[in-house]
Design a protein around this motif. Structure first.
Motif, PDB file in Angstrom:
ATOM      1  N   VAL A  37       0.865  -1.175   0.000  1.00 56.52           N
ATOM      2  CA  VAL A  37       0.000   0.000   0.000  1.00 56.52           C
ATOM      3  C   VAL A  37       0.904   1.228   0.000  1.00 56.52           C
ATOM      4  CG1 VAL A  37      -1.745   1.311   1.280  1.00 56.52           C
ATOM      5  CG2 VAL A  37      -1.790  -1.197   1.320  1.00 56.52           C
ATOM      6  N   TYR A  38       0.608   2.191  -0.867  1.00 59.18           N
ATOM      7  CA  TYR A  38       1.314   3.468  -0.822  1.00 59.18           C
ATOM      8  C   TYR A  38       0.344   4.568  -1.187  1.00 59.18           C
ATOM      9  CZ  TYR A  38       1.849   3.104  -5.938  1.00 59.18           C
ATOM     10  OH  TYR A  38       1.631   2.978  -7.275  1.00 59.18           O
ATOM     11  N   TYR A  39       0.720   5.799  -0.895  1.00 56.75           N
ATOM     12  CA  TYR A  39      -0.174   6.904  -1.192  1.00 56.75           C
ATOM     13  C   TYR A  39       0.603   8.138  -1.616  1.00 56.75           C
ATOM     14  CZ  TYR A  39       0.696   7.248   3.862  1.00 56.75           C
ATOM     15  OH  TYR A  39       1.281   7.251   5.105  1.00 56.75           O
ATOM     16  N   LEU A  40      -0.053   8.931  -2.441  1.00 57.68           N
ATOM     17  CA  LEU A  40       0.489  10.193  -2.951  1.00 57.68           C
ATOM     18  C   LEU A  40      -0.280  11.325  -2.293  1.00 57.68           C
ATOM     19  CD1 LEU A  40       0.353   9.263  -6.743  1.00 57.68           C
ATOM     20  CD2 LEU A  40       2.361   9.132  -5.271  1.00 57.68           C
ATOM     21  N   TYR A  41       0.417  12.353  -1.867  1.00 53.98           N
ATOM     22  CA  TYR A  41      -0.232  13.493  -1.231  1.00 53.98           C
ATOM     23  C   TYR A  41       0.643  14.720  -1.418  1.00 53.98           C
ATOM     24  CZ  TYR A  41       3.064  12.167   2.424  1.00 53.98           C
ATOM     25  OH  TYR A  41       4.200  11.821   3.098  1.00 53.98           O
ATOM     26  N   GLY A 106      -5.357  19.272  -1.629  1.00 53.04           N
ATOM     27  CA  GLY A 106      -5.543  18.294  -0.562  1.00 53.04           C
ATOM     28  C   GLY A 106      -5.864  16.900  -1.042  1.00 53.04           C
ATOM     29  N   GLY A 107      -5.740  16.646  -2.341  1.00 53.16           N
ATOM     30  CA  GLY A 107      -6.028  15.314  -2.874  1.00 53.16           C
ATOM     31  C   GLY A 107      -5.046  14.276  -2.353  1.00 53.16           C
ATOM     32  N   VAL A 108      -5.568  13.125  -1.960  1.00 53.89           N
ATOM     33  CA  VAL A 108      -4.734  12.012  -1.501  1.00 53.89           C
ATOM     34  C   VAL A 108      -5.112  10.776  -2.309  1.00 53.89           C
ATOM     35  CG1 VAL A 108      -4.087  10.520   0.431  1.00 53.89           C
ATOM     36  CG2 VAL A 108      -4.578  12.942   0.843  1.00 53.89           C
ATOM     37  N   CYS A 109      -4.131  10.175  -2.948  1.00 50.66           N
ATOM     38  CA  CYS A 109      -4.303   8.993  -3.788  1.00 50.66           C
ATOM     39  C   CYS A 109      -3.681   7.795  -3.082  1.00 50.66           C
ATOM     40  CB  CYS A 109      -3.601   9.227  -5.126  1.00 50.66           C
ATOM     41  SG  CYS A 109      -3.444   7.759  -6.163  1.00 50.66           S
ATOM     42  N   MET A 110      -4.508   6.794  -2.741  1.00 54.94           N
ATOM     43  CA  MET A 110      -4.004   5.565  -2.145  1.00 54.94           C
ATOM     44  C   MET A 110      -4.004   4.472  -3.206  1.00 54.94           C
ATOM     45  SD  MET A 110      -5.379   3.234   1.028  1.00 54.94           S
ATOM     46  CE  MET A 110      -6.857   2.716   0.150  1.00 54.94           C
ATOM     47  N   VAL A 111      -2.916   3.714  -3.252  1.00 52.63           N
ATOM     48  CA  VAL A 111      -2.773   2.629  -4.223  1.00 52.63           C
ATOM     49  C   VAL A 111      -2.524   1.320  -3.483  1.00 52.63           C
ATOM     50  CG1 VAL A 111      -1.505   1.779  -6.226  1.00 52.63           C
ATOM     51  CG2 VAL A 111      -1.784   4.250  -5.887  1.00 52.63           C
TER      52      VAL A 111
END
Length: 139
Positions: A37-41, A106-111
């Motif tokens: 799991v990783y996320y972009l912010y 403030g967008g957060v993308c979780m993959v």
């Protein structure tokens, strides 16, 4: 794999006046077991992310907060998906070029990914990607 194999998936949403809850179970809600799991912010406005393909990796992308777009390209067609609800996610199959753009403040993308990180799984050159999907080998 064709673009039609990639799809939006609605996740369970338990509504409660104290706050909603959504959960994801690998192999149940999404078609693979979750290995990473990783996320972009803090993505600056106007910035793009992605611009690559994966040879074998399956991914499921969720807008945890805010919104962003994902443009998928299977070598023949392109399709834009807007993610803006935390109870929907986009399943991305292997050998699909992807670019993320149009991030809201403030967008957060979780993959969620089907395997640990491996640089060998990436195709970072679009011409090489096109050659591979069209059966011309690439590098």
């Amino acid at each position: 794999m064709p673009l039609n194999d990639c799809r939006l998936i609605e996740l369970p949403k338990i509504t409660d006046p104290r706050g909603n809850l959504t959960f994801i179970e690998g192999g149940n809600h999404i078609p693979f077991d979750i290995k990473r799991v990783y996320y972009l912010y803090d993505v600056p406005g106007g910035s793009d992310r992605g611009a690559h393909a994966h040879k074998n990796l399956h991914q499921f992308v969720v807008a945890m907060s805010g919104s962003f777009d994902i443009v998928l390209d299977d070598g023949e067609r392109q399709r834009r998906f807007q993610l803006n609800r935390s109870y929907y996610g986009l399943y991305i199959c292997p050998m699909m070029w992807r670019k993320l753009d149009n991030f809201s403040s403030g967008g957060v993308c979780m993959v969620l990914a089907s395997a640990p990180y491996s640089e060998d799984d990436y195709i970072r050159d679009h011409d090489e990607f096109i050659a591979r999907v069209r059966g011309n080998g690439g590098q």
